[in-house]
Design a protein around this motif. Structure first.
Motif, PDB file in Angstrom:
ATOM      1  N   TYR A  57       0.834  -1.198   0.000  1.00 52.92           N
ATOM      2  CA  TYR A  57       0.000   0.000   0.000  1.00 52.92           C
ATOM      3  C   TYR A  57       0.874   1.256   0.000  1.00 52.92           C
ATOM      4  O   TYR A  57       0.598   2.222  -0.724  1.00 52.92           O
ATOM      5  N   ASN A  58       1.946   1.244   0.805  1.00 54.50           N
ATOM      6  CA  ASN A  58       2.872   2.373   0.841  1.00 54.50           C
ATOM      7  C   ASN A  58       3.442   2.674  -0.543  1.00 54.50           C
ATOM      8  O   ASN A  58       3.564   3.837  -0.950  1.00 54.50           O
ATOM      9  N   LEU A  59       3.821   1.623  -1.252  1.00 52.43           N
ATOM     10  CA  LEU A  59       4.527   1.751  -2.519  1.00 52.43           C
ATOM     11  C   LEU A  59       3.585   1.848  -3.716  1.00 52.43           C
ATOM     12  O   LEU A  59       4.040   1.822  -4.860  1.00 52.43           O
ATOM     13  N   ASN A  60       2.281   1.957  -3.436  1.00 52.56           N
ATOM     14  CA  ASN A  60       1.277   2.075  -4.507  1.00 52.56           C
ATOM     15  C   ASN A  60       1.367   0.896  -5.475  1.00 52.56           C
ATOM     16  O   ASN A  60       1.359   1.065  -6.698  1.00 52.56           O
ATOM     17  N   LEU A  61       1.430  -0.316  -4.907  1.00 52.14           N
ATOM     18  CA  LEU A  61       1.471  -1.527  -5.720  1.00 52.14           C
ATOM     19  C   LEU A  61       0.089  -2.194  -5.704  1.00 52.14           C
ATOM     20  O   LEU A  61      -0.887  -1.536  -6.016  1.00 52.14           O
ATOM     21  N   ILE A  62       0.021  -3.452  -5.318  1.00 47.45           N
ATOM     22  CA  ILE A  62      -1.251  -4.173  -5.345  1.00 47.45           C
ATOM     23  C   ILE A  62      -1.577  -4.747  -3.968  1.00 47.45           C
ATOM     24  O   ILE A  62      -1.376  -5.948  -3.718  1.00 47.45           O
ATOM     25  N   PRO A  63      -2.029  -3.934  -3.007  1.00 49.64           N
ATOM     26  CA  PRO A  63      -2.538  -4.519  -1.757  1.00 49.64           C
ATOM     27  C   PRO A  63      -3.769  -5.358  -2.083  1.00 49.64           C
ATOM     28  O   PRO A  63      -4.543  -5.029  -2.984  1.00 49.64           O
ATOM     29  N   GLN A  64      -3.937  -6.449  -1.356  1.00 46.42           N
ATOM     30  CA  GLN A  64      -4.934  -7.443  -1.728  1.00 46.42           C
ATOM     31  C   GLN A  64      -6.174  -7.392  -0.840  1.00 46.42           C
ATOM     32  O   GLN A  64      -6.081  -7.329   0.384  1.00 46.42           O
ATOM     33  N   TYR A  65      -7.347  -7.414  -1.491  1.00 42.30           N
ATOM     34  CA  TYR A  65      -8.594  -7.604  -0.760  1.00 42.30           C
ATOM     35  C   TYR A  65      -8.666  -9.068  -0.352  1.00 42.30           C
ATOM     36  O   TYR A  65      -8.484  -9.961  -1.181  1.00 42.30           O
ATOM     37  N   TYR A 120      -8.052  -8.301  -8.503  1.00 45.41           N
ATOM     38  CA  TYR A 120      -7.567  -8.055  -9.860  1.00 45.41           C
ATOM     39  C   TYR A 120      -8.650  -7.474 -10.758  1.00 45.41           C
ATOM     40  O   TYR A 120      -8.351  -6.715 -11.688  1.00 45.41           O
ATOM     41  N   ARG A 121      -9.876  -7.804 -10.484  1.00 39.40           N
ATOM     42  CA  ARG A 121     -10.960  -7.185 -11.249  1.00 39.40           C
ATOM     43  C   ARG A 121     -11.005  -5.683 -10.994  1.00 39.40           C
ATOM     44  O   ARG A 121     -11.203  -4.884 -11.908  1.00 39.40           O
ATOM     45  N   MET A 122     -10.824  -5.297  -9.734  1.00 44.36           N
ATOM     46  CA  MET A 122     -10.821  -3.874  -9.390  1.00 44.36           C
ATOM     47  C   MET A 122      -9.677  -3.139 -10.086  1.00 44.36           C
ATOM     48  O   MET A 122      -9.881  -2.097 -10.717  1.00 44.36           O
ATOM     49  N   TYR A 123      -8.479  -3.668  -9.984  1.00 46.09           N
ATOM     50  CA  TYR A 123      -7.325  -2.970 -10.545  1.00 46.09           C
ATOM     51  C   TYR A 123      -7.360  -2.925 -12.068  1.00 46.09           C
ATOM     52  O   TYR A 123      -6.972  -1.918 -12.679  1.00 46.09           O
ATOM     53  N   THR A 124      -7.811  -3.983 -12.708  1.00 49.50           N
ATOM     54  CA  THR A 124      -7.872  -3.981 -14.168  1.00 49.50           C
ATOM     55  C   THR A 124      -9.079  -3.208 -14.686  1.00 49.50           C
ATOM     56  O   THR A 124      -9.219  -3.024 -15.898  1.00 49.50           O
ATOM     57  N   TYR A 139      -6.135 -14.098 -14.986  1.00 51.66           N
ATOM     58  CA  TYR A 139      -5.769 -12.676 -15.038  1.00 51.66           C
ATOM     59  C   TYR A 139      -4.320 -12.395 -15.452  1.00 51.66           C
ATOM     60  O   TYR A 139      -3.952 -11.228 -15.553  1.00 51.66           O
ATOM     61  N   PHE A 140      -3.521 -13.403 -15.700  1.00 51.62           N
ATOM     62  CA  PHE A 140      -2.104 -13.170 -15.997  1.00 51.62           C
ATOM     63  C   PHE A 140      -1.932 -12.186 -17.160  1.00 51.62           C
ATOM     64  O   PHE A 140      -1.244 -11.161 -17.036  1.00 51.62           O
ATOM     65  N   PHE A 141      -2.547 -12.463 -18.263  1.00 49.58           N
ATOM     66  CA  PHE A 141      -2.388 -11.596 -19.435  1.00 49.58           C
ATOM     67  C   PHE A 141      -3.232 -10.328 -19.337  1.00 49.58           C
ATOM     68  O   PHE A 141      -2.876  -9.300 -19.905  1.00 49.58           O
ATOM     69  N   LYS A 142      -4.332 -10.396 -18.585  1.00 50.65           N
ATOM     70  CA  LYS A 142      -5.139  -9.192 -18.388  1.00 50.65           C
ATOM     71  C   LYS A 142      -4.342  -8.134 -17.628  1.00 50.65           C
ATOM     72  O   LYS A 142      -4.455  -6.939 -17.920  1.00 50.65           O
ATOM     73  N   VAL A 143      -3.548  -8.579 -16.657  1.00 48.99           N
ATOM     74  CA  VAL A 143      -2.714  -7.646 -15.899  1.00 48.99           C
ATOM     75  C   VAL A 143      -1.665  -7.020 -16.817  1.00 48.99           C
ATOM     76  O   VAL A 143      -1.443  -5.807 -16.791  1.00 48.99           O
ATOM     77  N   LEU A 144      -1.023  -7.827 -17.637  1.00 46.49           N
ATOM     78  CA  LEU A 144       0.015  -7.322 -18.531  1.00 46.49           C
ATOM     79  C   LEU A 144      -0.538  -6.311 -19.535  1.00 46.49           C
ATOM     80  O   LEU A 144       0.143  -5.348 -19.901  1.00 46.49           O
ATOM     81  N   LYS A 145      -1.777  -6.516 -19.960  1.00 47.49           N
ATOM     82  CA  LYS A 145      -2.360  -5.649 -20.997  1.00 47.49           C
ATOM     83  C   LYS A 145      -3.157  -4.478 -20.431  1.00 47.49           C
ATOM     84  O   LYS A 145      -3.578  -3.600 -21.190  1.00 47.49           O
ATOM     85  N   GLY A 158       1.889  -7.176  -9.475  1.00 48.91           N
ATOM     86  CA  GLY A 158       0.686  -7.971  -9.685  1.00 48.91           C
ATOM     87  C   GLY A 158       0.995  -9.357 -10.209  1.00 48.91           C
ATOM     88  O   GLY A 158       0.376 -10.347  -9.790  1.00 48.91           O
ATOM     89  N   ILE A 159       1.961  -9.468 -11.119  1.00 50.18           N
ATOM     90  CA  ILE A 159       2.344 -10.773 -11.650  1.00 50.18           C
ATOM     91  C   ILE A 159       3.024 -11.609 -10.571  1.00 50.18           C
ATOM     92  O   ILE A 159       2.749 -12.812 -10.425  1.00 50.18           O
ATOM     93  N   LEU A 160       3.912 -10.999  -9.789  1.00 49.06           N
ATOM     94  CA  LEU A 160       4.564 -11.739  -8.704  1.00 49.06           C
ATOM     95  C   LEU A 160       3.541 -12.226  -7.679  1.00 49.06           C
ATOM     96  O   LEU A 160       3.653 -13.344  -7.149  1.00 49.06           O
ATOM     97  N   LEU A 161       2.554 -11.395  -7.379  1.00 50.46           N
ATOM     98  CA  LEU A 161       1.507 -11.805  -6.444  1.00 50.46           C
ATOM     99  C   LEU A 161       0.668 -12.941  -7.025  1.00 50.46           C
ATOM    100  O   LEU A 161       0.309 -13.887  -6.316  1.00 50.46           O
TER     101      LEU A 161
END
Length: 424
Positions: free
Chosen positions: A202-210, A241-245, A287-293, A305-308
């Motif tokens: 959350y600090n680093l503006n990455l992907i905190p998870q619900y 991932y639905r939220m972020y994409t 979601y692997f390719f959805k995240v990339l695109k 997101g991919i690492l998670l």
């Protein structure tokens, strides 16, 4: 031909070792950020009379041991009653769960039970039915074994004053941490996972998870995007991932703490880990390719997101890595580069299986003041092997789900251990 096969096997080892080193560096960065970085706070201190309307959903299947506790606490929540409703979801229960829910509903007119005795059983299916009757614009979810404090509804709901926030997640803390070795180790995992990993992302503006409980989301977003996928066992990861994409964000509210009952039995824990792995890997395939695109995510958000997404894949890759080493050994080729392989094997187990979690867990225990619990850190190696076995089994189940698209998914409920009420 044999030379090509050996080259591929060696390349695989190098690839897995590189991935594990990458995860170790990631853990180290998160621990460093949590200790010395600027901490990002959530919206919990906002004072606003115009709070959103909230529906609290509580999925229940045979929850007579814990149902009275959470319902008592939810009816005492500090939230305006004209903007608040509780929907206990009785999902095909065969014990006294229905009677307990109905008893509370008779006393409180803002409790609106949903009794499900037809259709598919499972948390996603139950949530979909409950969303159709929910009146709140914000939906908060608590699993039945949780013990929410009085002010947590407001602390979670106020985050949605920001229109870019699609979901929010609070912090989970085991209430039975001192029960046995397993619960103490799970407490360490939770400490590192929430106090450090989630907060750092959350600090680093990455992907905190619900996380599917002690959190919530905007109802209209979920309904507009088709509701929960009833064939995905990790509906929380899927929603993240639905939220972020879709251009929304997830807020992590570290101060919004809620107690849970951790599994007290290794067999129960094994089933839980296997279910999590299966569900998480289902989301990875989806979601692997959805995240990339995605046009809504930055480069670093995509990277994290991919690492998670792959975190429940790594143990399966490690197992294949060991098989790879055995094949190379019996082919008589490993002795040529033995020193390199010794270093890589040490990296695989120390980078991902020991030192990497140590960074975050040690940091979390220091922040929380759990100094005595640090003595259990060596046992994490055993826990890593245990989790790795069942995570790998879950991955192969998810892989078969991906191959056999119409395979029916059955929800495996976590057994409860509570023997008496913990609230009066």
């Amino acid at each position: 031909m044999g030379g090509i096969i050996i080259l591929i096997l060696k390349g695989y080892i190098l690839t897995v070792a590189g991935l594990c080193a990458l995860y170790a560096i990631r853990h180290l960065i998160f621990a460093y950020d949590r200790l010395l970085g600027k901490q990002r706070i959530f919206y919990g201190d906002i004072i606003d009379d115009e709070l959103p309307s909230v529906s609290v959903l509580v999925p229940m299947h045979n929850e007579e041991k814990v149902a009275p506790n959470i319902l008592k606490l939810l009816v005492e929540a500090d939230y305006p009653r004209d903007r608040y409703e509780i929907i206990p979801i009785n999902d095909h229960s065969e014990d006294k769960t229905k009677e307990i829910i109905d008893e509370f509903a008779q006393k409180y007119d803002f409790i609106h039970p949903l009794h499900r005795y037809s259709g598919k059983r499972g948390k996603p299916a139950g949530l979909n039915d409950a969303l159709k009757m929910a009146k709140g614009e914000i939906v908060l979810i608590f699993d039945a074994d949780y013990l929410p404090p009085k002010g947590i509804i407001k602390e979670l709901a106020v985050n949605f004053k920001d229109p870019i926030v699609g979901a929010v997640m609070g912090r989970v803390i085991p209430i039975n941490a001192d029960k046995n070795l397993l619960t103490k180790l799970l407490d360490l995992e939770r400490c590192g996972g929430y106090q450090v990993d989630q907060q750092a992302r959350y600090n680093l503006n990455l992907i905190p998870q619900y996380g599917g409980t002690v959190g919530g989301f905007r109802k209209d977003i979920v309904l507009e995007t088709g509701g929960f996928d009833e064939n995905v066992l990790a509906e929380d990861t899927e929603l993240t991932y639905r939220m972020y994409t879709s251009g929304y964000k997830v807020v992590y509210a570290n101060r919004a703490e809620c107690w849970e009952e951790a599994p007290e039995d290794w067999e129960v824990r094994a089933r839980q880990v296997k279910r999590w792995s299966r569900g998480h890997n289902q989301v990875m395939f989806k979601y692997f390719f959805k995240v990339l695109k995605s046009k809504y995510l930055t480069f670093f958000q995509k990277f994290d997101g991919i690492l998670l997404l792959m975190v429940y894949l790594i143990p399966a890759l490690l197992l294949l890595g060991w098989l790879d080493l055995l094949i190379l050994f019996f082919l008589g080729d490993i002795n040529i580069i033995a020193p390199v392989f010794v270093m890589l094997v040490l990296l695989l187990f120390s980078g991902f299986g020991n030192f990497a979690p140590f960074y975050e867990i040690a940091t979390g225990t220091m922040i929380d003041g759990l100094t005595k619990r640090v003595r259990l850190l060596p046992f994490l190696m055993f826990n890593f092997v245990f989790n790795g076995v069942y995570i790998t089994l879950g991955f192969w189940q998810a892989f078969m789900d991906f191959v056999k698209r119409n395979r029916e998914i059955h929800w495996d409920k976590t057994e409860r251990f509570r023997e008496e009420e913990v609230v009066e």
